[in-house]
Design an enzyme around this catalytic site. Sequence first.
Site, short mmCIF file in Angstrom:
data_model
loop_
_atom_site.label_atom_id
_atom_site.label_comp_id
_atom_site.label_asym_id
_atom_site.label_seq_id
_atom_site.Cartn_x
_atom_site.Cartn_y
_atom_site.Cartn_z
N VAL A 1 26.72 8.28 -15.26
CA VAL A 1 27.90 7.95 -14.48
C VAL A 1 27.53 7.63 -13.04
CG1 VAL A 1 29.55 9.30 -15.86
CG2 VAL A 1 28.39 10.39 -13.96
N GLY B 1 23.03 -0.16 -7.21
CA GLY B 1 21.77 0.18 -7.84
C GLY B 1 21.53 1.65 -8.12
N GLY C 1 22.96 3.64 -10.47
CA GLY C 1 22.85 3.88 -11.91
C GLY C 1 21.47 3.47 -12.42
N LYS C 2 21.01 2.34 -11.97
CA LYS C 2 19.68 1.87 -12.36
C LYS C 2 18.61 2.82 -11.83
CE LYS C 2 17.04 -2.38 -12.56
NZ LYS C 2 17.00 -3.79 -12.15
N PRO D 1 30.86 0.12 -25.30
CA PRO D 1 30.46 -1.28 -25.52
C PRO D 1 30.58 -2.16 -24.26
CG PRO D 1 31.80 -0.52 -27.34
CD PRO D 1 31.82 0.57 -26.30
N TYR E 1 22.39 -1.63 -19.83
CA TYR E 1 21.25 -0.95 -20.43
C TYR E 1 20.19 -1.91 -20.98
CZ TYR E 1 24.07 3.20 -19.93
OH TYR E 1 24.82 4.22 -19.40
#
Length: 187
Positions: free
Chosen positions: A119, A128, A130-131, A155, A161
């Site tokens: 999250v 950036g 989350g990455k 989805p 990802y």
Amino acid sequence: MLLRGIISTPLPSLHLKKRNRNVCVSAQTTSINKFSISDQELESRGFILRRTISDLNLDHLNSVFVAVGFPRRDPEKIRLALEHTNSLLWIEYKRTQKPVAFARATGDDVFNAIVWDVVVDPSFQGIGLGKAVMERLIEELLAKGIYNIALYSEPRVLGFYRPLGFVADPDGIRGMVYSRKNIYKKS
């Protein structure tokens, strides 16, 4: 939707080209030349990368879960889940001292891991974070020799990802979910 990492078995040496970065995975070591955002850059932008649950306010984490559409969770159950988590990373925003990005993995700590609860606070999405947590979580798992990495995802965020090496249903593998109501159906 179940996704699995593209590295499902330990290989003596495998080189992947990933957005102008070389990733080298071997049975012994894993080296990533650069993260998309370095630890120093995160810090200069006012963020602290954390790897333990100490200093993690579970009510604040729960607020991030709710903000991204997860149901509100019992903080005691969150604590218990985190105590049974093999790897976790979270990013704290220094100014507010609150978590703004989070990811964790559970598994057997030898062969398999499943990534959960990725999250990013909506106010901090698109920069950036989350990455940053995912790259570091994947590196940590690979460094432990864990090459079978799965995750569950909505989805609508599958595109996030894919550049990290995840594919939907590789080799025809399909995830299944236990449903109590199915055990009462007659054949």
